[in-house]
Motif scaffolding. Sequence first.
Motif, PDB file in Angstrom:
ATOM      1  N   LEU A 100       0.848  -1.064  -0.097  1.00 41.29           N
ATOM      2  CA  LEU A 100       0.011  -0.039  -0.065  1.00 41.29           C
ATOM      3  C   LEU A 100       0.978   1.402   0.133  1.00 41.29           C
ATOM      4  O   LEU A 100       1.969   1.179   0.676  1.00 41.29           O
ATOM      5  N   LYS A 101       0.468   2.207  -0.847  1.00 39.88           N
ATOM      6  CA  LYS A 101       1.494   3.371  -0.929  1.00 39.88           C
ATOM      7  C   LYS A 101       0.745   4.459   0.063  1.00 39.88           C
ATOM      8  O   LYS A 101      -0.439   4.529   0.021  1.00 39.88           O
ATOM      9  N   PRO A 102       1.353   5.317   0.717  1.00 40.77           N
ATOM     10  CA  PRO A 102       2.729   5.296   0.627  1.00 40.77           C
ATOM     11  C   PRO A 102       3.409   4.150   1.233  1.00 40.77           C
ATOM     12  O   PRO A 102       2.857   3.644   2.287  1.00 40.77           O
ATOM     13  N   ILE A 103       4.387   3.532   0.817  1.00 38.36           N
ATOM     14  CA  ILE A 103       5.153   2.142   1.188  1.00 38.36           C
ATOM     15  C   ILE A 103       5.716   2.227   2.576  1.00 38.36           C
ATOM     16  O   ILE A 103       6.955   3.138   2.652  1.00 38.36           O
ATOM     17  N   ASP A 104       5.471   1.378   3.306  1.00 34.55           N
ATOM     18  CA  ASP A 104       5.974   1.473   4.773  1.00 34.55           C
ATOM     19  C   ASP A 104       7.465   0.446   4.654  1.00 34.55           C
ATOM     20  O   ASP A 104       7.225  -0.491   3.998  1.00 34.55           O
ATOM     21  N   LYS A 105       8.369   0.940   5.201  1.00 37.59           N
ATOM     22  CA  LYS A 105       9.737   0.427   4.998  1.00 37.59           C
ATOM     23  C   LYS A 105       9.529  -0.949   5.744  1.00 37.59           C
ATOM     24  O   LYS A 105       9.971  -1.994   5.134  1.00 37.59           O
ATOM     25  N   ASP A 106       8.583  -1.085   7.067  1.00 34.10           N
ATOM     26  CA  ASP A 106       8.522  -2.257   7.606  1.00 34.10           C
ATOM     27  C   ASP A 106       7.897  -3.553   6.490  1.00 34.10           C
ATOM     28  O   ASP A 106       8.282  -4.608   6.538  1.00 34.10           O
ATOM     29  N   ASP A 107       6.756  -2.817   6.097  1.00 35.31           N
ATOM     30  CA  ASP A 107       6.083  -3.661   5.039  1.00 35.31           C
ATOM     31  C   ASP A 107       7.026  -4.122   3.907  1.00 35.31           C
ATOM     32  O   ASP A 107       6.823  -5.565   3.384  1.00 35.31           O
TER      33      ASP A 107
ATOM     34  N   THR B 451       4.812   7.335   6.416  1.00 36.02           N
ATOM     35  CA  THR B 451       4.227   5.962   6.241  1.00 36.02           C
ATOM     36  C   THR B 451       3.452   5.584   7.192  1.00 36.02           C
ATOM     37  O   THR B 451       2.530   5.099   7.280  1.00 36.02           O
ATOM     38  N   SER B 454       0.188   7.621   7.334  1.00 37.55           N
ATOM     39  CA  SER B 454      -0.828   7.044   6.279  1.00 37.55           C
ATOM     40  C   SER B 454      -1.443   5.669   6.704  1.00 37.55           C
ATOM     41  O   SER B 454      -2.578   5.418   6.480  1.00 37.55           O
ATOM     42  N   ARG B 458      -5.373   5.194   7.139  1.00 37.70           N
ATOM     43  CA  ARG B 458      -6.021   4.042   6.664  1.00 37.70           C
ATOM     44  C   ARG B 458      -6.863   3.170   7.657  1.00 37.70           C
ATOM     45  O   ARG B 458      -7.888   2.918   7.462  1.00 37.70           O
TER      46      ARG B 458
END
Lengths: 249, 614
Positions: A100-107, B451, B454, B458
């Motif tokens: 999912l954007k904005p993309i999380d570093k952990d994801d 991030t 967001s 969400r």
Amino acid sequence: MIKTIIIDDEQHCTDVVLKLTSSYPDVFNVLGTFNTVEAGIEGTKFLQPELVFLDVMIGNQTGFDYLKQIEHINFNVIFTTAFETYAVEAFRFSALDYLLKPIDKDDFHATVLKLQKVVETSDLKNKIDVLFHNLKVKNALKRISIATSDGYVFVEVSDILYCNADVNYTHIYTKHGEKITTSKTLKTFDKLLSNNHFFRVHNSYLVNLNYVTKYTKGKGGYVTMQDNKNIDVSVRRKEEFIQRFIKIS
Amino acid sequence: MCLIYALLKKSFCYFVFIISAVLCSQEQKELDSLIIQLEKQTEKDSIRAQLLVTTSNKFVRKDLAKSYELAEEALNISTDIKWKKGVVLALRQMGVVYYRQGNILKATEQWYKALEILKTIENSALLESSIYNNLANIYSDSGEFDKALTYYNKLLSISEKLDNKSSQIIALTNIGTLLTEREASIDNGIESLEKALALAKEIRNDRYELSILLNIGLAYKRKRDYKKAEFYYLKVQGLAQQNDDKYVQILVFNNLSNISILKRDYAQGERYAKQTLNLAKEIGAVEWEASAWENLSNIYESRNQSKKALTYYKNHIKLIDSFNAMQNKEELASLEAKHKYNLEKQLLNTAHEKKQLLAEEEINRQKLIKNTSLLVGFIVLVASIIGVTLFRRKQLAVAKAKEIELKNKVTDTELKVLRAQMNPHFIFNSLNSINSYIVKNDSESATNYLTKFSKLVRKTLESSTEKEVLLKDDIEILKNYLDIENKRLNNSFTYSIKVDDAIDASNTLIPPLIFQPFLENSIWHGIAQMERSGHISVAFKKENNVLFCVVDDNGVGRKQAIKVSKENTSLGINLTKNRIDIINAQNKTKGSLRIIDKEQGVRVEVKLPLKLAF
């Protein structure tokens, strides 16, 4: 090293993926980036990537349009999307990866770990088939990809009778008498299927209301499924169950 | 059961009919001539206002929307020229229109406003007692016969003193109608009605005659003397047709249909019900439309045509529902609050001796509100009993209708909650922080922060569409929120979230993000103002069937916070209070909220009904 390409119509999104991949120099080898579906198809033919980061909305086309035009999908796909609810639901059904954007570093890190496991190309093809199928049909006719200990099983949602939680596992019983065991929790399926005539009658049972043949009254009562299995209804779920049940029948 | 229901509604509307007659007690001009006069009298003065009220009253029986429009204009003019009596007359008329629409709450609201203004006008005994007469109608609807009778008698004695024939007729008719409602006093009631009838004939007022005859008809129906009842109704029908009074025609046809059903003459009953239906549709009288469908449904059920009966019954329930929806509890509460507010305002302005009078009135007012809610409750109850006793599928129709009503209410709140959760404050503060990272060229922190932010947005959007979420999931979001705020404040606080062993967080349901406003307050009005680092602890405990949640901080406390920042912080807290109230009302529970100022910091205690998912 995984041969990778990125397809996204927005340069800043491409930049973010580039930045993230660059922090794993031993994993990714980014061969090219493309900002239209057509360019992406050409690039894929030419570069033969093993992995594609694929945006869902590309100009006035979609990432699905791109996939449809590739003859042999012999690469892994990771979708990237901001808030296309329908698409996210479709990914969950087909067990395809998405970020999912904005993309999380952990994801992103979690995705990298997954990529390092071996992927069966036949599973991938089936998953994408499920995806296309589900994008085409209405709710009740959907298919679902289920991860088992030896690969994926692909099942019509309307074939599932009920799901039963067993600690961290879930057993899925189909109307053909099959029993599929998966390491996903019952909650995962509850979330996925609750819009498709499924109802959690009990902490450890999720039933397909279309296959409930009888409801017997009691404190909470119990339901009888098409295969004659009796399943208790939790007292707290009774009222909502009856409402949903009547709505269907 | 159906019969009782129908009778209740019926009597209720006969009263209305009478009230509206009060309003044009002066003269009997034809509607056409009134309209011409109105066209001529364009000056916005008291004459036009008076004319508007009179014309509005004429329209009550023909076109409710038009009637309301006229009364509203009268109210505006009277308010502009500060003509108090005009304001009262207009309000009284608006009340009547609302009453005709079946909106009891709105009607009483107008009448109480009128009474408040009347207190400042001299020589207004008759006007005042006429409004009490209107209110008495509601009393009698809700079963407070003695009280209603007292008010009617008040009107009777004042109008006898002033020799006002029409008011006498109204009082006598309403007394008579009330008495005929009770088996024991039916004959006394008829006697009173006959007296009124004689007076009405004396002053040659067709309209009064109409309503009196109608009530006599009803009395005989109640005595099960159907022959006599039919005789009176047919008389009324003739008179109503002459006067083009559609509303009365509806009443008559509906009653004739009832009587035919009682006599098992279903063909006749169906004919009358269809006539009721057509007329009710024509003038938009929802409750009578509903009643007609009910009669049709009963007829077809007796003929064993259950499919048709069901369809008609569904129509009935649908209309009853839209009728009931107007009178929901929330409106009642806001009405009550409004009265209290006005009352207090007036108490300050008026002399001491008036205080007692007002207090007495307030008791009446609150009783009335209670009764109105009892009445509404009774209607709902009767409706659901019918649903249960008749065949099962009808039960479904009732449940569906109720569900929709409840859904509307919940959606409304959900929307508000959603807005508050996405506190613009929080959003822009977050964007500011991200911006400052960018300015400082710290892209790593900026992307991390963004991030996380967001993800929170969400999750918040997702969970705010749910009515309830698992405690476990909610805690995840709270943690996410606390982490973000902490990052922004340079890790200036620590936090702990403890869930008691007796609680299964993955099987306990709570309303989403109900504690978030308290955390926000603790952070921004407690800890952000402090020099040293702070701590927030959140604890969930179980007490019997109650989920007991405590948010504790060691910040500067509320008094200090108000000094430091002048912002209004109570919005989030108020919203939470409202949510708890709604939960209480829906589940008949006793959730509560308590805010305690400690020596150091603030402690918030929230009690919610412990609800398990399975």
